[in-house]
Motif scaffolding. Structure first.
Motif, PDB file in Angstrom:
ATOM      1  N   TRP A  79      47.992  42.803  38.160  1.00 13.82           N
ATOM      2  CA  TRP A  79      47.226  41.584  38.437  1.00 13.82           C
ATOM      3  C   TRP A  79      48.112  40.375  38.212  1.00 13.82           C
ATOM      4  O   TRP A  79      49.006  40.398  37.361  1.00 13.82           O
ATOM      5  CB  TRP A  79      46.026  41.551  37.490  1.00 13.82           C
ATOM      6  N   GLU A  80      47.916  39.336  38.974  1.00 11.34           N
ATOM      7  CA  GLU A  80      48.633  38.071  38.757  1.00 11.34           C
ATOM      8  C   GLU A  80      47.650  36.920  38.868  1.00 11.34           C
ATOM      9  O   GLU A  80      46.611  37.026  39.525  1.00 11.34           O
ATOM     10  CB  GLU A  80      49.760  37.894  39.772  1.00 11.34           C
ATOM     11  N   VAL A  81      47.976  35.826  38.194  1.00 10.43           N
ATOM     12  CA  VAL A  81      47.134  34.631  38.207  1.00 10.43           C
ATOM     13  C   VAL A  81      48.007  33.418  38.485  1.00 10.43           C
ATOM     14  O   VAL A  81      49.120  33.303  37.953  1.00 10.43           O
ATOM     15  CB  VAL A  81      46.386  34.448  36.859  1.00 10.43           C
ATOM     16  N   ARG A  82      47.512  32.532  39.314  1.00  9.32           N
ATOM     17  CA  ARG A  82      48.125  31.228  39.566  1.00  9.32           C
ATOM     18  C   ARG A  82      47.050  30.162  39.418  1.00  9.32           C
ATOM     19  O   ARG A  82      45.864  30.429  39.623  1.00  9.32           O
ATOM     20  CB  ARG A  82      48.731  31.144  40.971  1.00  9.32           C
ATOM     21  N   SER A  83      47.473  28.954  39.064  1.00 13.65           N
ATOM     22  CA  SER A  83      46.540  27.840  38.963  1.00 13.65           C
ATOM     23  C   SER A  83      47.213  26.591  39.527  1.00 13.65           C
ATOM     24  O   SER A  83      48.339  26.658  40.023  1.00 13.65           O
ATOM     25  CB  SER A  83      46.136  27.617  37.498  1.00 13.65           C
ATOM     26  N   ALA A 103      43.327  31.288  40.167  1.00 13.30           N
ATOM     27  CA  ALA A 103      43.010  32.317  41.160  1.00 13.30           C
ATOM     28  C   ALA A 103      43.834  33.563  40.855  1.00 13.30           C
ATOM     29  O   ALA A 103      45.025  33.484  40.563  1.00 13.30           O
ATOM     30  CB  ALA A 103      43.297  31.816  42.567  1.00 13.30           C
ATOM     31  N   GLY A 104      43.186  34.722  40.910  1.00 11.17           N
ATOM     32  CA  GLY A 104      43.873  35.978  40.638  1.00 11.17           C
ATOM     33  C   GLY A 104      43.894  36.865  41.862  1.00 11.17           C
ATOM     34  O   GLY A 104      43.069  36.739  42.768  1.00 11.17           O
ATOM     35  N   ARG A 105      44.838  37.784  41.881  1.00 15.18           N
ATOM     36  CA  ARG A 105      44.907  38.782  42.931  1.00 15.18           C
ATOM     37  C   ARG A 105      45.729  39.958  42.429  1.00 15.18           C
ATOM     38  O   ARG A 105      46.411  39.854  41.396  1.00 15.18           O
ATOM     39  CB  ARG A 105      45.528  38.202  44.205  1.00 15.18           C
ATOM     40  N   LEU A 106      45.673  41.059  43.126  1.00 11.60           N
ATOM     41  CA  LEU A 106      46.479  42.214  42.753  1.00 11.60           C
ATOM     42  C   LEU A 106      47.953  41.849  42.806  1.00 11.60           C
ATOM     43  O   LEU A 106      48.374  41.012  43.616  1.00 11.60           O
ATOM     44  CB  LEU A 106      46.189  43.379  43.696  1.00 11.60           C
ATOM     45  N   ALA A 107      48.739  42.450  41.916  1.00 11.13           N
ATOM     46  CA  ALA A 107      50.170  42.138  41.830  1.00 11.13           C
ATOM     47  C   ALA A 107      50.863  42.407  43.168  1.00 11.13           C
ATOM     48  O   ALA A 107      50.465  43.310  43.920  1.00 11.13           O
ATOM     49  CB  ALA A 107      50.815  42.973  40.723  1.00 11.13           C
ATOM     50  N   PRO A 108      51.923  41.643  43.501  1.00 10.04           N
ATOM     51  CA  PRO A 108      52.603  41.797  44.803  1.00 10.04           C
ATOM     52  C   PRO A 108      53.063  43.223  45.089  1.00 10.04           C
ATOM     53  O   PRO A 108      52.863  43.728  46.204  1.00 10.04           O
ATOM     54  CB  PRO A 108      53.786  40.832  44.697  1.00 10.04           C
ATOM     55  N   ASP A 109      53.681  43.886  44.121  1.00  7.33           N
ATOM     56  CA  ASP A 109      54.147  45.253  44.356  1.00  7.33           C
ATOM     57  C   ASP A 109      52.985  46.202  44.619  1.00  7.33           C
ATOM     58  O   ASP A 109      53.102  47.135  45.425  1.00  7.33           O
ATOM     59  CB  ASP A 109      54.959  45.751  43.153  1.00  7.33           C
TER      60      ASP A 109
END
Length: 304
Positions: A79-83, A103-109
């Motif tokens: 998981w990754e998060v950006r703001s 906002a979160g989303r599944l990790a790029p890999d």
């Protein structure tokens, strides 16, 4: 990268079998959203209410917040998060997550792996479900998070610390309760084959519940589902308890659920071990929702 193992082994706060399904529920929700739209991120303020409902329905009783998994799931590498402040989570504070449009989303890999391997999403989802919830809840959970999975047998993942279930438990439990639902007495058969009767774990197998008769109940399909959802439980004196949070005004709801309050469970037969107190206590604190209704009560007259 073994993404299935990561999904099965999410790091969770744990003590004496206490359930903390925050991360598993968020990952299932994210996989469901990815299945429908593999590009968009999940803005915290937009999904907060969805996550609250999942935690209220599938988590133990008590105050909680979806801000916790939104921030901490990053540490599991899925998981990754950006703001508005850039990469990274602003923390577990609800106000900060909202104000910074986190906002979160599944990790790029992981996203790349899911696109390369069409069956990976289903295998990960099944790993999360099996590691954290009883099978009776899997279909409802998939529907709640918008996951469409093929009807496959639950996988056993070699190399994990989880042990295989003892397939003899069903027969042992049903025999102990003489092929009758311990709550309502239902004992339907087609010929010699029982139908609609299941062996329910009191302390869930995913949380150390043993495949033993004293951790089992023979229940009909309806009461097994309600038991695993925390509507029904077993209290002191091995009497049935019904959650005050359950609402039902129909004759069927009264007959099949509300009227059970305070009744002694049926069985087990002499010589078979009843449900152990430790397992009853675990279910009461980790699965049962709210407070039990007083024995013999139904809906209030004002609500009917």
């Amino acid at each position: 990268m073994d993404w299935v193992r990561r999904a099965a082994d999410l790091r969770q706060w744990s003590r004496s079998g206490v359930r903390a399904p925050h991360k598993p529920l968020l990952l299932l929700y994210a996989l469901g959203r990815f299945q429908r739209d593999d590009e968009s991120a999940l803005v915290y303020s937009a999904v907060e209410e969805d996550l609250k409902r999942l935690l209220a329905e599938y988590g133990p009783s008590g105050p909680t917040t979806p801000a916790y998994p939104f921030h901490h799931l990053v540490s599991d590498g899925v998981w990754e998060v950006r703001s508005d402040r850039g990469p990274g989570s602003p923390g577990t504070g609800i106000r900060e997550l909202r104000a910074t449009r986190a906002a979160g989303r599944l990790a790029p890999d992981l996203r790349a792996a899911l696109r390369r391997e069409p069956d990976l999403l289903g295998r990960m989802a099944r790993a999360v479900l099996d590691a954290n919830f009883p099978p009776s809840l899997h279909p409802d959970l998939c529907e709640a998070v918008g996951l469409a999975l093929e009807p496959l047998e639950v996988e056993q993942f070699s190399g994990t610390r989880r042990q295989q279930r003892d397939r003899r438990m069903r027969e042992l439990v049903l025999t102990a309760y003489e092929y009758r639902c311990a709550f309502c007495g239902y004992d339907g058969r087609i010929g010699a084959v029982p139908v609609g009767l299941e062996a329910a774990h009191v302390r869930w197998w995913a949380f150390g519940g043993p495949d033993e008769v004293d951790n089992g109940l023979c229940l009909c399909s309806l009461h097994h589902k309600l038991f695993d959802k925390g509507v029904l439980g077993v209290g002191e004196g091995h009497r049935i308890v019904v959650s005050q949070r359950f609402v039902g005004h129909s004759d069927a709801a009264r007959a099949h659920v509300l009227s059970l309050s305070g009744r002694p469970i049926i069985g087990p037969q002499p010589g078979a071990r009843p449900v152990a107190a430790a397992h009853r206590t675990w279910h009461a604190t980790q699965v049962f929702h709210g407070e039990p209704r007083p024995a013999g009560t139904g809906p209030s007259s004002a609500a009917v």
